[in-house]
Design a protein around this motif. Structure first.
Motif, short mmCIF file in Angstrom:
data_model
loop_
_atom_site.label_atom_id
_atom_site.label_comp_id
_atom_site.label_asym_id
_atom_site.label_seq_id
_atom_site.Cartn_x
_atom_site.Cartn_y
_atom_site.Cartn_z
N ALA A 155 -55.88 -35.59 3.30
CA ALA A 155 -56.69 -34.48 2.80
C ALA A 155 -57.13 -34.74 1.36
O ALA A 155 -58.28 -34.46 0.99
N ALA A 156 -56.22 -35.27 0.56
CA ALA A 156 -56.55 -35.54 -0.84
C ALA A 156 -57.65 -36.59 -0.96
O ALA A 156 -58.62 -36.41 -1.72
N MET A 157 -57.54 -37.66 -0.20
CA MET A 157 -58.55 -38.72 -0.31
C MET A 157 -59.92 -38.23 0.18
O MET A 157 -60.96 -38.56 -0.43
N VAL A 158 -59.94 -37.46 1.24
CA VAL A 158 -61.22 -36.95 1.74
C VAL A 158 -61.84 -35.98 0.74
O VAL A 158 -63.06 -35.98 0.52
N ALA A 159 -61.00 -35.16 0.10
CA ALA A 159 -61.51 -34.16 -0.83
C ALA A 159 -61.87 -34.73 -2.20
O ALA A 159 -62.78 -34.21 -2.87
N LEU A 160 -61.18 -35.78 -2.62
CA LEU A 160 -61.35 -36.27 -3.99
C LEU A 160 -62.21 -37.53 -4.09
O LEU A 160 -62.88 -37.74 -5.09
N ASP A 161 -62.15 -38.38 -3.09
CA ASP A 161 -62.87 -39.66 -3.10
C ASP A 161 -64.09 -39.52 -2.18
O ASP A 161 -63.97 -39.51 -0.96
N GLY A 162 -65.27 -39.46 -2.77
CA GLY A 162 -66.48 -39.17 -2.03
C GLY A 162 -66.90 -40.21 -1.02
O GLY A 162 -67.77 -39.94 -0.18
N ARG A 163 -66.28 -41.40 -1.04
CA ARG A 163 -66.70 -42.46 -0.11
C ARG A 163 -66.57 -42.03 1.34
O ARG A 163 -67.41 -42.38 2.18
N TRP A 164 -65.53 -41.29 1.66
CA TRP A 164 -65.20 -41.05 3.06
C TRP A 164 -66.12 -40.03 3.70
O TRP A 164 -66.66 -40.25 4.80
N LEU A 165 -66.36 -38.89 3.03
CA LEU A 165 -67.30 -37.92 3.58
C LEU A 165 -68.73 -38.41 3.49
O LEU A 165 -69.57 -38.07 4.34
N GLN A 166 -69.04 -39.21 2.47
CA GLN A 166 -70.40 -39.74 2.35
C GLN A 166 -70.80 -40.52 3.59
O GLN A 166 -71.95 -40.46 4.05
N ALA A 167 -69.85 -41.23 4.18
CA ALA A 167 -70.13 -42.02 5.38
C ALA A 167 -70.48 -41.14 6.57
O ALA A 167 -71.05 -41.63 7.56
N THR A 168 -70.15 -39.85 6.51
CA THR A 168 -70.47 -38.92 7.60
C THR A 168 -71.70 -38.08 7.31
O THR A 168 -72.07 -37.21 8.12
N GLY A 169 -72.32 -38.30 6.16
CA GLY A 169 -73.47 -37.49 5.77
C GLY A 169 -73.10 -36.24 5.00
O GLY A 169 -73.95 -35.36 4.80
N HIS A 170 -71.85 -36.15 4.55
CA HIS A 170 -71.38 -34.99 3.81
C HIS A 170 -70.83 -35.43 2.45
O HIS A 170 -70.84 -36.61 2.11
N ALA A 171 -70.34 -34.45 1.68
CA ALA A 171 -69.79 -34.73 0.36
C ALA A 171 -68.67 -33.74 0.07
O ALA A 171 -68.67 -32.61 0.59
#
Length: 294
Positions: A155-171
């Motif tokens: 949860a922390a990495m998804v919320a704090l590091d934008g790389r992961w959601l960016q790959a899904t089209g989100h931020a």
């Protein structure tokens, strides 16, 4: 004097029952007991919903039976620290009973995968929550990532590091907040034999710890841990990350609990153990007061 009239006896009996549950929390029987005692009438469940094409990319949707607000229920995407999603029905029920649409997600685990594949899965699950919140009766502006233990790391990495959601089209800015319960946020180098192969010990990958992503644009944060934790250092991880986020100007709620340990922190979501720590009340309070994402 009977137990019903003796407050000390009632407390002792309650403690004895809770300790029996606590002692079994490490095994399936403990989780099974908590789930067996979970209320059935507070929610509906849609099980094994695919958020991706792979077998482990599945989640269960716990929809509250209470009436939704005009904009929809707040949404939590929850990542556990061990086991599988069915083990955490008590978490889905606890939140749904309080009016929170809850998605309990599986993700790929070691030895099937190593870092960062489970973060890819976690981001896809959160993206599913953002994309489908309205259809499920939730508020797409009030989506939260939440995790316990290793799930708190996710949860922390998804919320704090934008790389992961960016790959899904989100931020991450699309999240109303995130919730970390006894997560490891600063742990390199690690002496945990279970974590070492996951992170290629001793050749740790760069930028793989949440502590490196405490920045002013981070979402509103709720961080909680036991005062004493034999598995994850509450000082090094929870307190340190909370301090860095606060220093960056991020609104942070920090809670430290004295009666629980690493496992029973999440166990306290189940009604037989709620007397141990008000973690459910505190999490629901955080969700209820967090403003919508911009």
């Amino acid at each position: 004097m009977t137990a019903s009239r003796n407050p000390w006896m009632r407390a002792a009996l309650r403690a004895a029952g809770a300790l029996a549950l606590v002692a079994s929390m490490a095994g399936c029987s403990g989780v099974g007991t908590l789930n067996a005692l979970t209320a059935q009438g507070t929610h509906t469940v849609e099980a094994a919903v695919a958020y991706g094409p792979l077998p482990r990319q599945r989640l269960d949707v716990y929809r509250p039976r209470v009436a939704a607000p005009a904009a929809g229920w707040p949404v939590v995407v929850f990542f556990y620290g061990g086991g599988e999603r069915a083990d955490y029905r008590f978490v889905g029920e606890a939140l749904a009973a309080r009016g929170v649409l809850t998605l309990v997600a599986d993700y790929r685990l070691y030895p099937e995968v190593r870092y960062p594949d489970f973060l890819v899965d976690s981001a896809l699950a959160v993206a599913y929550g953002l994309d489908h919140a309205a259809r499920l009766g939730g508020d797409p502006k009030r989506v939260f990532a939440m995790g316990h233990s290793a799930g708190g790391y996710n949860a922390a990495m998804v919320a704090l590091d934008g790389r992961w959601l960016q790959a899904t089209g989100h931020a991450p800015r699309e999240l109303a907040g995130w919730i970390g319960l006894a997560g490891p946020y600063d742990f390199f180098p690690t002496d945990n034999p279970d974590a070492q192969p996951v992170f290629f010990h001793p050749d740790y990958p760069p930028n793989a710890q949440p502590i490196g992503f405490a920045h002013p644009q981070a979402p509103r944060s709720f961080l909680a841990a036991p005062l004493k934790d034999q598995l994850v250092s509450p000082e090094r991880s929870t307190r340190q990350l909370a301090g860095r986020l606060e220093a960056a100007g991020v609104p942070v709620t920090l809670k430290m609990y004295g009666r629980v340990n690493h496992a029973t922190l999440i166990g306290a979501f189940a009604w037989p153990l709620r007397w141990m720590a008000p973690v459910l009340d505190d999490v629901v309070g955080f969700i209820g007061t967090a403003p919508p994402a911009p």
